[in-house]
Design a protein around this motif. Structure first.
Motif, PDB file in Angstrom:
ATOM      1  N   ALA A 314       0.935  -1.291   0.047  1.00 20.35           N
ATOM      2  CA  ALA A 314       0.003   0.011   0.261  1.00 20.35           C
ATOM      3  C   ALA A 314       0.927   1.330   0.020  1.00 20.35           C
ATOM      4  O   ALA A 314       0.552   2.103  -0.634  1.00 20.35           O
ATOM      5  N   TYR A 315       1.768   1.245   0.912  1.00 16.11           N
ATOM      6  CA  TYR A 315       2.942   2.329   0.751  1.00 16.11           C
ATOM      7  C   TYR A 315       3.527   2.736  -0.622  1.00 16.11           C
ATOM      8  O   TYR A 315       3.371   3.794  -1.169  1.00 16.11           O
ATOM      9  N   ASN A 316       3.953   1.602  -1.316  1.00 18.75           N
ATOM     10  CA  ASN A 316       4.580   1.660  -2.543  1.00 18.75           C
ATOM     11  C   ASN A 316       3.312   2.422  -3.572  1.00 18.75           C
ATOM     12  O   ASN A 316       3.761   3.123  -4.414  1.00 18.75           O
ATOM     13  N   LEU A 317       2.073   1.723  -3.608  1.00 17.08           N
ATOM     14  CA  LEU A 317       1.260   2.289  -4.239  1.00 17.08           C
ATOM     15  C   LEU A 317       0.635   3.996  -4.354  1.00 17.08           C
ATOM     16  O   LEU A 317       0.575   4.446  -5.104  1.00 17.08           O
ATOM     17  N   PRO A 323      -2.937   6.247  -5.078  1.00 17.29           N
ATOM     18  CA  PRO A 323      -3.677   6.318  -3.758  1.00 17.29           C
ATOM     19  C   PRO A 323      -4.982   5.654  -3.410  1.00 17.29           C
ATOM     20  O   PRO A 323      -5.049   5.094  -2.477  1.00 17.29           O
ATOM     21  N   GLU A 324      -5.797   5.674  -4.411  1.00 15.93           N
ATOM     22  CA  GLU A 324      -7.080   4.971  -4.117  1.00 15.93           C
ATOM     23  C   GLU A 324      -6.840   3.440  -4.162  1.00 15.93           C
ATOM     24  O   GLU A 324      -7.584   2.895  -3.079  1.00 15.93           O
ATOM     25  N   LYS A 325      -5.881   2.691  -4.749  1.00 16.25           N
ATOM     26  CA  LYS A 325      -5.572   1.601  -4.598  1.00 16.25           C
ATOM     27  C   LYS A 325      -5.046   1.144  -3.241  1.00 16.25           C
ATOM     28  O   LYS A 325      -5.363   0.278  -2.387  1.00 16.25           O
ATOM     29  N   ALA A 326      -4.195   2.094  -2.754  1.00 17.62           N
ATOM     30  CA  ALA A 326      -3.561   1.896  -1.457  1.00 17.62           C
ATOM     31  C   ALA A 326      -4.586   2.127  -0.268  1.00 17.62           C
ATOM     32  O   ALA A 326      -4.764   1.070   0.613  1.00 17.62           O
ATOM     33  N   ILE A 327      -5.394   2.934  -0.401  1.00 19.65           N
ATOM     34  CA  ILE A 327      -6.646   3.221   0.860  1.00 19.65           C
ATOM     35  C   ILE A 327      -7.438   2.017   0.631  1.00 19.65           C
ATOM     36  O   ILE A 327      -7.851   1.525   1.669  1.00 19.65           O
ATOM     37  N   LEU A 333      -8.376  -4.541   4.585  1.00 20.46           N
ATOM     38  CA  LEU A 333      -7.659  -5.438   5.766  1.00 20.46           C
ATOM     39  C   LEU A 333      -7.970  -4.819   7.108  1.00 20.46           C
ATOM     40  O   LEU A 333      -8.019  -5.683   8.077  1.00 20.46           O
ATOM     41  N   ASN A 334      -8.292  -3.617   7.346  1.00 24.90           N
ATOM     42  CA  ASN A 334      -8.607  -3.177   8.592  1.00 24.90           C
ATOM     43  C   ASN A 334      -9.888  -3.734   9.344  1.00 24.90           C
ATOM     44  O   ASN A 334     -10.266  -3.675  10.375  1.00 24.90           O
ATOM     45  N   GLN A 335     -10.850  -4.066   8.304  1.00 23.98           N
ATOM     46  CA  GLN A 335     -12.300  -4.456   8.626  1.00 23.98           C
ATOM     47  C   GLN A 335     -12.035  -5.773   9.011  1.00 23.98           C
ATOM     48  O   GLN A 335     -13.121  -6.620   9.597  1.00 23.98           O
ATOM     49  N   LYS A 336     -10.932  -6.709   8.548  1.00 23.49           N
ATOM     50  CA  LYS A 336     -10.940  -8.127   8.683  1.00 23.49           C
ATOM     51  C   LYS A 336     -10.361  -8.480  10.312  1.00 23.49           C
ATOM     52  O   LYS A 336      -9.505  -7.828  11.013  1.00 23.49           O
ATOM     53  N   ALA A 350      -1.079   4.292   8.751  1.00 20.03           N
ATOM     54  CA  ALA A 350      -0.786   4.538   7.086  1.00 20.03           C
ATOM     55  C   ALA A 350      -2.236   5.143   6.489  1.00 20.03           C
ATOM     56  O   ALA A 350      -1.989   6.021   5.497  1.00 20.03           O
ATOM     57  N   LEU A 351      -3.381   4.684   7.077  1.00 23.50           N
ATOM     58  CA  LEU A 351      -4.495   4.914   6.306  1.00 23.50           C
ATOM     59  C   LEU A 351      -4.769   6.819   6.939  1.00 23.50           C
ATOM     60  O   LEU A 351      -5.266   7.237   5.837  1.00 23.50           O
ATOM     61  N   ILE A 352      -4.571   7.070   8.004  1.00 19.50           N
ATOM     62  CA  ILE A 352      -4.698   8.393   8.414  1.00 19.50           C
ATOM     63  C   ILE A 352      -3.841   9.362   7.265  1.00 19.50           C
ATOM     64  O   ILE A 352      -4.030  10.256   6.940  1.00 19.50           O
TER      65      ILE A 352
END
Length: 498
Positions: A314-317, A323-327, A333-336, A350-352
């Protein structure tokens, strides 16, 4: 006193529930309070006195101490069983085989005992499990007199070779420990060291040369040392060549197939180093290799590295204009379930940052509210360096939200809490950055003046663009965006282009 709350928080939420189920099955009485104690420990920072009142309706130190002691033992049993199932099944199976072989040998079943040992030693050698190999040779030598055809001198010679290899690994472990201690002390004394020279000198002191003769784990430790050094001083560019040279040895190592766990970890460290050096194409390539080996052997280690892999991807993306793909990756992942506390904090951070960089201030602020624990709590759980970054992000975020009272409070708190520490670890540019942020915050109109431009120019010891750490650049991008009246994300993309 053992911190039971801290132990519980090392488990994922899923594992915490499994532990409660484990206690339910173990409890023989209905009035056992161990599950209630677990729930109280997980619910918040209650004191021992408060917990005692909740459990017994009064202060009962003796009963609480006995309950904590029993719960601690249950935690040890549970985590040990979990480790045996998930992490070290091969070593445990081999130990079981050695014990089984000894049992047969004691009963005079020599042929069966030796057959079991012969099979065990093949696997142990493949995985460079020197301690277990020594136990096998020890047992074989002990009963060698029972089989006339066995050459005991050859067995002794093989055991000595193994002991030499084991001693080599132990020596490197000493080197690893000494270097980490030096790095820790160097940071406190505000010195700059040549990590490559330090490693070379430490190896020379122990008569060790970097080669295929080192175990795979030992080579991994060398790579890990350089990564720790870089993360402390933000100079990933300085250790890049050393890491890649060492990986050349690793990739041709005789036991690479059997050391998949350490191999994946090495690939992650290199991919992260390349990302921090803004070499995104190369980082993506190592991430592809990492994923390949994560999925090998029926995804044996996939769950161990999934969170780290997705976060770095995600950081690389994000920094390659996706950024949309990264977010989306991190939101999913955060919902799992099954995300451990450390990974959850890293993912949320990272999301923030991604939301903030794309000027979605409300989303960033909403997510930031999840960080409700004290600074001490976060230092214990994830470290002071992360906490400093988190507090800087909050200051910038609150400035953009226009929350004057919060900004004043956070700036004052930051200066009191961290300026001395930052000076001690030779990170004066962070102090300079905060001072410039405060100047802008108090006089926003000055940011476009030539005098402010000159102040920014003279406030830092600037280093070459390709050598600057990407996260340091990202913080500066916020200030530059104010100075140039551009969108922060566009400024970031411009800064990270080599």
């Amino acid at each position: 006193m053992i911190n039971l709350r801290e132990i519980l928080f090392t488990l994922t939420k899923e594992k915490q529930q499994e532990f409660i189920v484990y206690l339910e099955k173990k409890n023989k009485r209905k009035d056992t309070k161990n599950i209630q104690l677990v729930e109280l420990l997980l619910s918040g920072d209650l004191s021992s006195s408060e917990i005692s009142v909740e459990l017994y309706r009064k202060q009962n130190k003796v009963a609480l101490h006995a309950l904590r002691k029993r719960l601690f033992q249950s935690l040890i049993d549970f985590t040990a069983n979990m480790s045996m199932k998930e992490e070290n099944s091969l070593g445990i199976q081999l130990i079981k085989q050695v014990l089984s072989a000894r049992n047969f040998l004691k009963k005079g079943q020599i042929k069966i005992g030796y057959q079991i040992l012969d099979k065990a030693i093949i696997i142990a050698k493949e995985h460079q499990l020197f301690t277990i190999i020594n136990e096998i040779y020890h047992t074989k030598i002990q009963y060698a007199y029972e089989i006339p055809s066995i050459n005991i001198d050859e067995l002794v010679l093989e055991q000595k070779k193994n002991l030499k290899q084991h001693q080599l690994e132990e020596s490197l472990n000493i080197v690893y420990a000494k270097i980490r201690k030096v790095l820790f002390e160097v940071d406190k004394q505000k010195k700059i060291i040549d990590i490559k020279l330090l490693i070379g000198k430490s190896l020379e002191d122990e008569n060790i040369t970097i080669s295929n003769d080192l175990s795979f784990k030992s080579l991994y430790q060398l790579i890990q040392i350089t990564n720790i050094s870089s993360s402390q001083s933000y100079d990933y560019w300085y250790t890049e060549s050393f890491l890649l040279e060492t990986y050349d040895i690793v990739s041709n190592h005789k036991s690479i197939k059997e050391q998949n766990f350490y191999h994946i970890e090495i690939l992650y460290l290199i991919a992260n180093m390349l990302f921090r050096n803004k070499k995104f194409c190369e980082s993506f390539k190592y991430l592809e290799k990492m994923l390949f080996f994560m999925e090998a052997n029926n995804k044996q280690y996939y769950s161990n590295f999934k969170n780290k892999y997705i976060l770095l991807l995600a950081y690389n993306l994000n920094y390659t204009n996706n950024p949309e793909k990264a977010i989306l990756l991190l939101e999913n992942l955060n919902q799992k379930k099954g995300v451990d506390l450390f990974s959850e904090i890293k993912l949320t951070t990272a999301l923030i940052v991604f939301y903030f960089q794309k000027a979605d201030i409300k989303a960033a602020s909403k997510l930031f509210s999840k960080f409700y624990h004290t600074d001490k709590w976060y230092i214990d759980k994830i470290g002071i360096d992360w906490l400093i970054k988190k507090n800087i992000i909050e200051i910038l975020l609150q400035i953009d939200l226009g929350n004057v009272d919060i900004v004043d409070s956070r700036l004052l708190s930051f200066k009191r809490s961290y300026f001395d520490y930052l000076e001690n670890i030779n990170q004066n540019r962070v102090i300079s950055f905060i001072k410039l942020v405060e100047i802008y915050y108090k006089n926003p109109e000055i940011v476009n003046n030539s005098s402010f431009f000159e102040k920014v120019k003279t406030s830092f010891d600037w280093i070459e663009k390709d050598k600057e750490d990407i996260f340091i650049m990202s913080f500066f991008a916020w200030l530059k965006a104010k100075m140039t009246k551009q969108e922060m994300y566009l400024v970031i993309l411009d800064l990270v282009k080599n």
